[in-house]
Design a protein around this motif. Structure first.
Motif, PDB file in Angstrom:
ATOM      1  N   ALA A  20     -58.750  -2.682  57.417  1.00  0.00           N
ATOM      2  CA  ALA A  20     -59.092  -1.249  57.472  1.00  0.00           C
ATOM      3  C   ALA A  20     -57.850  -0.398  57.683  1.00  0.00           C
ATOM      4  O   ALA A  20     -57.693   0.672  57.081  1.00  0.00           O
ATOM      5  CB  ALA A  20     -60.102  -1.014  58.599  1.00  0.00           C
ATOM      6  N   ILE A  21     -56.954  -0.873  58.568  1.00  0.00           N
ATOM      7  CA  ILE A  21     -55.716  -0.116  58.809  1.00  0.00           C
ATOM      8  C   ILE A  21     -54.884  -0.015  57.549  1.00  0.00           C
ATOM      9  O   ILE A  21     -54.298   1.034  57.226  1.00  0.00           O
ATOM     10  CB  ILE A  21     -54.916  -0.783  59.941  1.00  0.00           C
ATOM     11  CG1 ILE A  21     -55.669  -0.635  61.271  1.00  0.00           C
ATOM     12  CG2 ILE A  21     -53.516  -0.180  60.050  1.00  0.00           C
ATOM     13  CD1 ILE A  21     -55.049  -1.427  62.409  1.00  0.00           C
ATOM     14  N   THR A  22     -54.855  -1.106  56.796  1.00  0.00           N
ATOM     15  CA  THR A  22     -54.069  -1.122  55.555  1.00  0.00           C
ATOM     16  C   THR A  22     -54.609  -0.110  54.544  1.00  0.00           C
ATOM     17  O   THR A  22     -53.845   0.626  53.900  1.00  0.00           O
ATOM     18  CB  THR A  22     -54.097  -2.537  54.941  1.00  0.00           C
ATOM     19  OG1 THR A  22     -53.577  -3.455  55.889  1.00  0.00           O
ATOM     20  CG2 THR A  22     -53.270  -2.588  53.664  1.00  0.00           C
ATOM     21  N   PRO A  91     -61.597   4.761  50.120  1.00  0.00           N
ATOM     22  CA  PRO A  91     -61.231   3.516  50.828  1.00  0.00           C
ATOM     23  C   PRO A  91     -62.438   2.692  51.233  1.00  0.00           C
ATOM     24  O   PRO A  91     -62.390   1.467  51.285  1.00  0.00           O
ATOM     25  CB  PRO A  91     -60.462   4.018  52.049  1.00  0.00           C
ATOM     26  CG  PRO A  91     -59.957   5.361  51.654  1.00  0.00           C
ATOM     27  CD  PRO A  91     -60.989   5.941  50.757  1.00  0.00           C
ATOM     28  N   MET A  92     -63.579   3.331  51.524  1.00  0.00           N
ATOM     29  CA  MET A  92     -64.774   2.601  51.929  1.00  0.00           C
ATOM     30  C   MET A  92     -65.310   1.733  50.803  1.00  0.00           C
ATOM     31  O   MET A  92     -65.935   0.689  51.050  1.00  0.00           O
ATOM     32  CB  MET A  92     -65.857   3.580  52.389  1.00  0.00           C
ATOM     33  CG  MET A  92     -65.508   4.317  53.668  1.00  0.00           C
ATOM     34  SD  MET A  92     -65.216   3.180  55.047  1.00  0.00           S
ATOM     35  CE  MET A  92     -66.850   2.464  55.219  1.00  0.00           C
ATOM     36  N   PRO A  97     -66.947  -4.178  50.576  1.00  0.00           N
ATOM     37  CA  PRO A  97     -67.022  -5.508  49.946  1.00  0.00           C
ATOM     38  C   PRO A  97     -65.970  -6.483  50.487  1.00  0.00           C
ATOM     39  O   PRO A  97     -66.208  -7.689  50.546  1.00  0.00           O
ATOM     40  CB  PRO A  97     -66.793  -5.221  48.467  1.00  0.00           C
ATOM     41  CG  PRO A  97     -66.160  -3.878  48.416  1.00  0.00           C
ATOM     42  CD  PRO A  97     -66.655  -3.117  49.579  1.00  0.00           C
ATOM     43  N   SER A  98     -64.824  -5.952  50.933  1.00  0.00           N
ATOM     44  CA  SER A  98     -63.794  -6.830  51.496  1.00  0.00           C
ATOM     45  C   SER A  98     -64.261  -7.453  52.806  1.00  0.00           C
ATOM     46  O   SER A  98     -64.046  -8.647  53.065  1.00  0.00           O
ATOM     47  CB  SER A  98     -62.506  -6.043  51.723  1.00  0.00           C
ATOM     48  OG  SER A  98     -62.002  -5.541  50.511  1.00  0.00           O
ATOM     49  N   VAL A  99     -64.921  -6.662  53.658  1.00  0.00           N
ATOM     50  CA  VAL A  99     -65.457  -7.174  54.924  1.00  0.00           C
ATOM     51  C   VAL A  99     -66.497  -8.255  54.656  1.00  0.00           C
ATOM     52  O   VAL A  99     -66.508  -9.319  55.285  1.00  0.00           O
ATOM     53  CB  VAL A  99     -66.070  -6.027  55.754  1.00  0.00           C
ATOM     54  CG1 VAL A  99     -66.863  -6.585  56.934  1.00  0.00           C
ATOM     55  CG2 VAL A  99     -64.974  -5.090  56.245  1.00  0.00           C
ATOM     56  N   LEU A 101     -66.765 -10.134  52.045  1.00  0.00           N
ATOM     57  CA  LEU A 101     -66.088 -11.308  51.505  1.00  0.00           C
ATOM     58  C   LEU A 101     -65.410 -12.119  52.602  1.00  0.00           C
ATOM     59  O   LEU A 101     -65.472 -13.364  52.616  1.00  0.00           O
ATOM     60  CB  LEU A 101     -65.066 -10.863  50.456  1.00  0.00           C
ATOM     61  CG  LEU A 101     -64.345 -11.998  49.698  1.00  0.00           C
ATOM     62  CD1 LEU A 101     -65.342 -12.828  48.915  1.00  0.00           C
ATOM     63  CD2 LEU A 101     -63.266 -11.421  48.785  1.00  0.00           C
ATOM     64  N   VAL A 102     -64.759 -11.446  53.560  1.00  0.00           N
ATOM     65  CA  VAL A 102     -64.085 -12.144  54.663  1.00  0.00           C
ATOM     66  C   VAL A 102     -65.093 -12.931  55.505  1.00  0.00           C
ATOM     67  O   VAL A 102     -64.877 -14.106  55.841  1.00  0.00           O
ATOM     68  CB  VAL A 102     -63.318 -11.129  55.545  1.00  0.00           C
ATOM     69  CG1 VAL A 102     -62.865 -11.797  56.846  1.00  0.00           C
ATOM     70  CG2 VAL A 102     -62.110 -10.587  54.795  1.00  0.00           C
ATOM     71  N   VAL A 103     -66.210 -12.285  55.844  1.00  0.00           N
ATOM     72  CA  VAL A 103     -67.228 -12.939  56.675  1.00  0.00           C
ATOM     73  C   VAL A 103     -67.833 -14.134  55.958  1.00  0.00           C
ATOM     74  O   VAL A 103     -67.966 -15.234  56.517  1.00  0.00           O
ATOM     75  CB  VAL A 103     -68.326 -11.932  57.078  1.00  0.00           C
ATOM     76  CG1 VAL A 103     -69.460 -12.646  57.805  1.00  0.00           C
ATOM     77  CG2 VAL A 103     -67.740 -10.831  57.954  1.00  0.00           C
ATOM     78  N   ILE A 104     -68.202 -13.952  54.693  1.00  0.00           N
ATOM     79  CA  ILE A 104     -68.840 -15.037  53.929  1.00  0.00           C
ATOM     80  C   ILE A 104     -67.888 -16.218  53.745  1.00  0.00           C
ATOM     81  O   ILE A 104     -68.263 -17.381  53.947  1.00  0.00           O
ATOM     82  CB  ILE A 104     -69.331 -14.505  52.564  1.00  0.00           C
ATOM     83  CG1 ILE A 104     -70.473 -13.510  52.775  1.00  0.00           C
ATOM     84  CG2 ILE A 104     -69.782 -15.663  51.674  1.00  0.00           C
ATOM     85  CD1 ILE A 104     -70.892 -12.797  51.507  1.00  0.00           C
ATOM     86  N   LEU A 105     -66.649 -15.927  53.366  1.00  0.00           N
ATOM     87  CA  LEU A 105     -65.682 -17.004  53.156  1.00  0.00           C
ATOM     88  C   LEU A 105     -65.365 -17.745  54.457  1.00  0.00           C
ATOM     89  O   LEU A 105     -65.283 -18.973  54.495  1.00  0.00           O
ATOM     90  CB  LEU A 105     -64.390 -16.429  52.556  1.00  0.00           C
ATOM     91  CG  LEU A 105     -64.428 -16.114  51.056  1.00  0.00           C
ATOM     92  CD1 LEU A 105     -63.091 -15.507  50.625  1.00  0.00           C
ATOM     93  CD2 LEU A 105     -64.711 -17.369  50.248  1.00  0.00           C
ATOM     94  N   THR A 106     -65.197 -16.986  55.545  1.00  0.00           N
ATOM     95  CA  THR A 106     -64.828 -17.603  56.827  1.00  0.00           C
ATOM     96  C   THR A 106     -65.881 -18.586  57.308  1.00  0.00           C
ATOM     97  O   THR A 106     -65.604 -19.770  57.533  1.00  0.00           O
ATOM     98  CB  THR A 106     -64.607 -16.515  57.890  1.00  0.00           C
ATOM     99  OG1 THR A 106     -63.551 -15.646  57.465  1.00  0.00           O
ATOM    100  CG2 THR A 106     -64.226 -17.156  59.226  1.00  0.00           C
ATOM    101  N   TYR A 107     -67.104 -18.123  57.465  1.00  0.00           N
ATOM    102  CA  TYR A 107     -68.167 -18.980  58.010  1.00  0.00           C
ATOM    103  C   TYR A 107     -68.703 -19.962  56.978  1.00  0.00           C
ATOM    104  O   TYR A 107     -69.123 -21.078  57.327  1.00  0.00           O
ATOM    105  CB  TYR A 107     -69.290 -18.111  58.596  1.00  0.00           C
ATOM    106  CG  TYR A 107     -68.865 -17.398  59.844  1.00  0.00           C
ATOM    107  CD1 TYR A 107     -68.776 -18.089  61.051  1.00  0.00           C
ATOM    108  CD2 TYR A 107     -68.515 -16.049  59.831  1.00  0.00           C
ATOM    109  CE1 TYR A 107     -68.363 -17.442  62.208  1.00  0.00           C
ATOM    110  CE2 TYR A 107     -68.098 -15.403  60.980  1.00  0.00           C
ATOM    111  CZ  TYR A 107     -68.027 -16.104  62.172  1.00  0.00           C
ATOM    112  OH  TYR A 107     -67.603 -15.472  63.310  1.00  0.00           O
ATOM    113  N   GLY A 108     -68.678 -19.551  55.718  1.00  0.00           N
ATOM    114  CA  GLY A 108     -69.128 -20.475  54.667  1.00  0.00           C
ATOM    115  C   GLY A 108     -68.220 -21.691  54.557  1.00  0.00           C
ATOM    116  O   GLY A 108     -68.693 -22.830  54.473  1.00  0.00           O
TER     117      GLY A 108
END
Length: 405
Positions: A20-22, A91-92, A97-99, A101-108
């Motif tokens: 988000a900061i980026t 930016p939203m 979709p980036s958030v 993707l991060v959650v799905i990839l991490t826990y998946g």
């Protein structure tokens, strides 16, 4: 486990915050402003040039040229606005979709590759350690299954990783390894337990059991030393004599094996179900010897070696029984391979030397033991020997080899 999931959530939130900061700190596009300033500077410079050219008479229609210059400047403004409209993305629209993707990839990926099920099972097994240990130590009628033994081993290894000074844990791990015939694990675990509690009889016995399973003769000798020290205790575990008997039988020291099995029979009594099994073991040793031992008319000799004695590798052991008056002529004698010490041999009427006079006829006796270094019984120079105190048939005689001719 809860702490683990909390830590993963924190890490995911940190990753999302960085993303988000980026996106929010995207550098502003100042190209329009810079281009407008450049156009204005160009326009003023060109006006100055036209003034100079007009004064020099180089320009015929100055106003027409000024009008063309103004038009060029105006023509450049709509193009910049169109370009600005084309690159104006929220930016939203990138962040959401980036958030996801991060959650799905991490826990998946963790669920697929992280072994979450195995970790959960490991923690359940570790928590079940007291119950599994109690079942093993109690020796219940229902034996532990192979899966339970594996679970207990895993739980013990986990505990010992954090509590390396737990002698009981090492002893328990060693016993499980002994049951599974895992010599390396059993020896290592029992050795750690022995280093922590060298005076514990259970640990000594367990360590001796593990060393007996080794193919190294030095390990076997150390096991015999531990077992010999246990025999000298006020209470001797039946398994000590069982190990000594098995070891003697394996080394073809059949009289010694018979001696230990006979002691075990006296300890448990005829009413014990194991008594008949020991009788069969004794008969097997007698059969291997070729001739039966005369019950009640034998002498058992336990032989030890003084630490200062140096014995040739090809030497032999000669054991002889003499009348109690010390007569040099033996009534019975036997020759054995040197083997290891301490050791026990048994002599009976089958070892008698003289016709018409048997070992069983002696009222009193002494035993002499000699290490024959040259293979000739007639020569004794330099040989080491020992002699017992007066004894009677049926006694267990102890002889220490500590003198030299």
């Amino acid at each position: 486990m809860t702490l683990f999931w909390i830590s993963t959530v924190v890490l995911v939130l940190v990753a999302i915050a960085l993303l988000a900061i980026t996106l929010s700190s995207k550098k502003a596009n100042n190209d329009e402003q810079l281009r407008d300033e450049l156009n204005k500077a160009f326009y003023k410079d060109r006006l100055s040039e036209l003034e100079v050219e007009n004064e020099e008479g180089l320009v015929e229609n100055q106003q027409d040229l000024i009008d063309d210059l103004k038009q060029s400047l105006l023509d450049d403004i709509p193009q910049q606005k169109v370009q600005k409209d084309n690159v104006n993305i929220s930016p939203m629209a990138i962040l959401v979709p980036s958030v996801a993707l991060v959650v799905i990839l991490t826990y998946g990926m963790y669920m697929h590759f992280g072994g979450a099920t195995k970790v959960k099972n490991w923690q359940e097994v570790t928590a079940n350690l007291p119950e599994l240990s109690k079942k093993l130590m109690a020796g219940s009628a229902e034996p532990m299954t192979e899966d339970e033994m594996q679970d207990l081993t895993l739980a013990l290894r986990t505990r010992l990783h954090y509590q390396k000074d737990d002698a009981t844990g090492w002893l328990l791990l060693g016993r499980i390894a002994l049951a599974n015939r895992d010599v390396t694990t059993a020896t290592d675990a029992m050795e750690k337990a022995y280093r922590l509690t060298p005076n514990d009889d259970d640990v000594k016995l367990g360590y001796a059991q593990a060393l007996m399973m080794s193919q190294d003769e030095m390990d076997n000798n150390r096991a015999r030393g531990l077992l010999t020290s246990l025999i000298q205790e006020e209470y001797v575990d039946l398994r000590v004599f069982s190990l000594l008997a098995f070891d003697a039988f394996e080394r073809e020291d059949f009289p010694g094996a018979i001696r230990y099995w006979s002691i075990m029979q006296k300890m448990i009594g005829p009413e014990d179900s194991r008594y008949e099994m020991l009788s069969r073991s004794i008969e097997s040793a007698k059969a291997r010897m070729g001739e039966p031992i005369v019950e009640g008319k034998s002498i058992a000799v336990t032989i030890s070696l003084d630490p200062e004695v140096r014995v040739p590798q090809d030497a032999a052991l000669i054991v002889s029984v003499h009348p109690a008056d010390g007569s040099p002529m033996p009534v019975a004698a036997s020759r054995y391979p040197l083997g290891t010490f301490p050791r026990t041999v048994v002599l009976d009427d089958n070892n008698s030397m003289m016709e018409g006079r048997k070992l069983s006829s002696l009222d009193g006796l002494i035993v002499r033991v000699r290490i024959d270094s040259d293979g000739n019984v007639a020569t004794r120079d330099g040989d080491w020997f020992g002699e017992s105190q007066p004894a009677k048939l049926g006694d267990t005689v102890e002889v220490s080899i500590n003198q030299q001719y």
